[in-house]
Scaffold this active site. Structure first.
Site, short mmCIF file in Angstrom:
data_model
loop_
_atom_site.label_atom_id
_atom_site.label_comp_id
_atom_site.label_asym_id
_atom_site.label_seq_id
_atom_site.Cartn_x
_atom_site.Cartn_y
_atom_site.Cartn_z
N ASP A 11 -11.86 -10.62 -64.60
CA ASP A 11 -10.72 -10.06 -63.86
C ASP A 11 -9.56 -11.05 -63.94
OD1 ASP A 11 -9.48 -8.09 -62.11
OD2 ASP A 11 -9.58 -9.60 -60.54
N SER A 12 -8.36 -10.57 -63.66
CA SER A 12 -7.19 -11.47 -63.65
C SER A 12 -7.25 -12.41 -62.44
CB SER A 12 -5.90 -10.65 -63.62
OG SER A 12 -5.88 -9.81 -62.48
N CYS A 74 -10.70 -5.75 -64.35
CA CYS A 74 -9.26 -5.68 -64.11
C CYS A 74 -8.72 -4.35 -64.65
CB CYS A 74 -8.58 -6.85 -64.81
SG CYS A 74 -6.79 -6.77 -64.82
N GLU A 152 -4.75 -8.92 -49.02
CA GLU A 152 -4.76 -10.38 -49.11
C GLU A 152 -4.36 -11.04 -47.79
OE1 GLU A 152 -2.99 -11.85 -52.74
OE2 GLU A 152 -4.46 -10.75 -53.93
N CYS A 187 -7.78 0.40 -58.05
CA CYS A 187 -7.41 -1.02 -58.00
C CYS A 187 -8.56 -1.78 -57.34
CB CYS A 187 -6.12 -1.22 -57.20
SG CYS A 187 -5.76 -2.95 -56.82
N HIS A 189 -8.61 -4.18 -55.37
CA HIS A 189 -8.45 -4.57 -53.97
C HIS A 189 -8.74 -3.41 -53.00
CE1 HIS A 189 -6.54 -8.14 -55.56
NE2 HIS A 189 -6.20 -8.58 -54.37
#
Lengths: 271, 271
Positions: A11-12, A74, A152, A187, A189
């Site tokens: 993943d990034s 990703c 986040e 995504c 997240h």
């Protein structure tokens, strides 16, 4: 005693830990190597050539640590780098977009339309719409740029995030005439927002299934490595690598992975 | 007819256009060259060595287009690269952090404390706290990571952004025992939230002045180039450069700058 297969996850950053979390659930008989390219994130603003170069280097790094299959966790790398790397990679590659689209198509009634929620970069690539079309499903795509910083910040519940989710979902629903057949979390997240999104979807659109690309990707990987599906009772070994400061990785990673992260090793993909 | 001075403005992206906007107000007798390093943003997650390398290259690029002074409009570059580049730069450099801190100190009563709102990277550097201390002012710093994506979504007004601002401001106020002497906007995106922040500050803390680093930086620059302060009635010439896809720059830039952006040229800082 047979040797356990090793699955590489790329993943990034640390978002792909939600994919690793699902892999651990669905393939408890495997060991894992995770690589987050934290030095170069976000991939969303980079050129296709650059993303392909880093993804290529990451695959070889993971293979050097024993990976026999690499999951490109990703979304941006799955959209932009996976198609050109698939044929020449030294091990099988599994991306997140195809499995997410196919899982949505599998539960959607014929002629239905999926709503894909993703980052700006993923939406701009239209990779989900294309993958849904290939699976026989129409799709509309909605960029939700506030979701990643909300996750986040740790604001995965509560009134403010619900209001933002409602704005995004109402805009997404306005893109299609009919009630959506499925809502796809496009995504890494977004799975952390799944309970909240479930409540908001229920309130404004009723009973629409939510498809998590992370979970769909783990199910796809299980088809490729059926020997790793049985739980042998042995705790999987996991090694973590990052390309830059591991501080944010170690701080936020556990809430994405659902377990502690003991140690993060640093590697360089620029060499 | 005397020649007009040329001011270079450097930022990691288009956020520094809020600084250019203030420069245009305070130095209407100058021409401008703006360079946004859009290929490498965000600087917040990069090492000091990398940021210094790009900032150094950007200064020389701007000087090659005639800049006689360069404003480092990026808070991260001002914090991490400016101190080491100041002595060797071919032209005077003006950063955003010193002017912001000094403007706050100038209006704060003796013994007061400033509240600095900034990105995670700027807060982690503690550059504002140090600059405030150098100006004789205590400061507490509060990271507001949702503000940049809110501004980039265009949500600069309305109830959701007000609620988020209230959460951040209450957290910031809880860091100091006393009523703050000033609130410093320590990020190039935040001036777009100034009217909203003004309302929220008024409601929860009363009459606390808001200091905009962009405006303070323009005032500082005017002291260095007094010949450019008089409005000659001639429209300033502005050239825009970016290091990657100019699409987002052209789309979001005008709301930061407050005027149209006709044309963005591409340059390479990696060479």
């Amino acid at each position: 005693m047979s040797e356990r297969p090793v699955i590489g996850v790329f993943d990034s950053g640390f978002g792909g830990l939600t994919v690793l979390r699902e892999l651990l659930k669905h393939l408890p008989g495997a060991d894992f190597v995770y690589l987050g390219d934290t030095a170069h994130l976000p991939y969303g603003s980079k050129s296709q050539a650059m993303i392909t170069r880093y993804t290529h280097a990451a695959i070889f790094e993971l293979v050097s640590h024993g990976a026999q299959l690499v999951v490109i966790a990703c979304n941006t790398a799955s959209a932009l780098a996976l198609p050109s790397l698939q044929a020449s990679a030294p091990v099988p590659l599994v991306g997140v977009i195809g499995p997410g689209a196919e899982a949505a198509a599998a539960i959607a009634p014929a002629g239905g339309t999926a709503v894909v929620l993703a980052t700006e970069a993923t939406v701009a690539s239209h990779a989900y719409a294309q993958a849904c079309a290939a699976a026989g499903l129409s799709a509309v795509e909605k960029a939700c740029p506030l979701f990643v910083p909300l996750v986040e910040e740790g604001w995965i519940d509560g009134s403010i995030t619900e209001q933002i989710a409602e704005v995004y979902l109402r805009e997404a629903l306005s893109l299609t005439e009919e009630m959506p057949a499925a809502i796809v979390l496009g995504c890494t997240h977004y799975p952390l927002l799944r309970p909240l999104l479930g409540r908001v979807v229920e309130r404004i659109a009723g009973n629409v299934p939510i498809v998590d690309s992370a979970e769909a990707t783990a199910r796809r990987t299980a088809l490729v490595l059926p020997d790793a599906v049985a739980d042998t009772g042995v705790e999987p070994a996991i090694r973590f690598f990052a390309t830059d400061s591991a501080a944010k990785f170690a701080r936020l990673g556990p809430s994405f992975l659902g377990r502690a992260i003991e140690h993060v090793e640093t590697v360089d993909l620029d060499g």
